[in-house]
Design an enzyme around this catalytic site. Sequence first.
Site, PDB file in Angstrom:
ATOM      1  N   SER A 145       0.870  -1.173   0.000  1.00 29.87           N
ATOM      2  CA  SER A 145       0.000   0.000   0.000  1.00 29.87           C
ATOM      3  C   SER A 145       0.907   1.223   0.000  1.00 29.87           C
ATOM      4  CB  SER A 145      -0.876  -0.001   1.268  1.00 29.87           C
ATOM      5  OG  SER A 145      -1.424   1.269   1.526  1.00 29.87           O
ATOM      6  N   TYR A 158      -1.353  -0.887  10.716  1.00 24.03           N
ATOM      7  CA  TYR A 158      -1.417  -1.087   9.265  1.00 24.03           C
ATOM      8  C   TYR A 158      -0.118  -0.639   8.591  1.00 24.03           C
ATOM      9  CZ  TYR A 158      -3.337  -0.954   4.528  1.00 24.03           C
ATOM     10  OH  TYR A 158      -3.559  -1.162   3.192  1.00 24.03           O
TER      11      TYR A 158
END
Length: 251
Positions: A145, A158
């Site tokens: 990401s 995350y």
Amino acid sequence: MMVEATPLSGSTAVVTGASSGLGRATALRLARHGCDVLLLARRADDLDAVAHEVEAQGVSAHTCAVDLASGDLARVVRDALAQTGPPSVLVNAAGTDAPGPARETSLEDWNRVVAVNLTAPFVLAREVMPLMAARGGGLVVNVSSVAGRRGWAGASAYCSTKFGLTGLTQSLAAEGRADGIRVCLVYPGAMSTGWGEFDDAAPRRTPPVVSSRDSLDPAAVADLVGWMATTPGAPVLNEVTITPLMEHGWP
């Protein structure tokens, strides 16, 4: 439907997070390249629906309903691969999050994010890469990401796991090179799926997406993965960043 005649025809691909979003789009893209697909995610009903879509491309689909945070993951995957045979492609597309400030993030939530986002790709690669080596090579794609390049508030678990995925991918790439195994990392920007590209239902915190113009269609990312899987073994594409035309900055 006739599948495309490609170097992947008749081979097997393993895709995690395959019940929706990017995982589903990737499974369908690889099916169109002629791959049989082993679909992994938690939701059995959704996996069955994707399996029907995959089979409509003229290839076989196998489903494996499993929680990627399970301590039994390695055995479950090993049993599934015994049914499908050695894969030529592994795509770790699943992910989860525990949004909120670090001071409010429980250790339980932290451990789950680490298990799904970082430990599961390690376990899958550990199980798959020896099989790829025995068949003469293969491709592992880890989906990161933009959070693997820059951290932001409210996403400590995350972002940490996505940064960690970079190191894991680089190590696996170095280990797999002698066996003809390519290990690649994809950094997608925000995708127009909300939580669809993840194997979880909780909300997540990402850079703001104001309109569909500012977000990626997961099919575009899946097309990139399909292209990577069908390109020649050299030169090796190690890392790719794919982003929408963002009109607004990150927080």
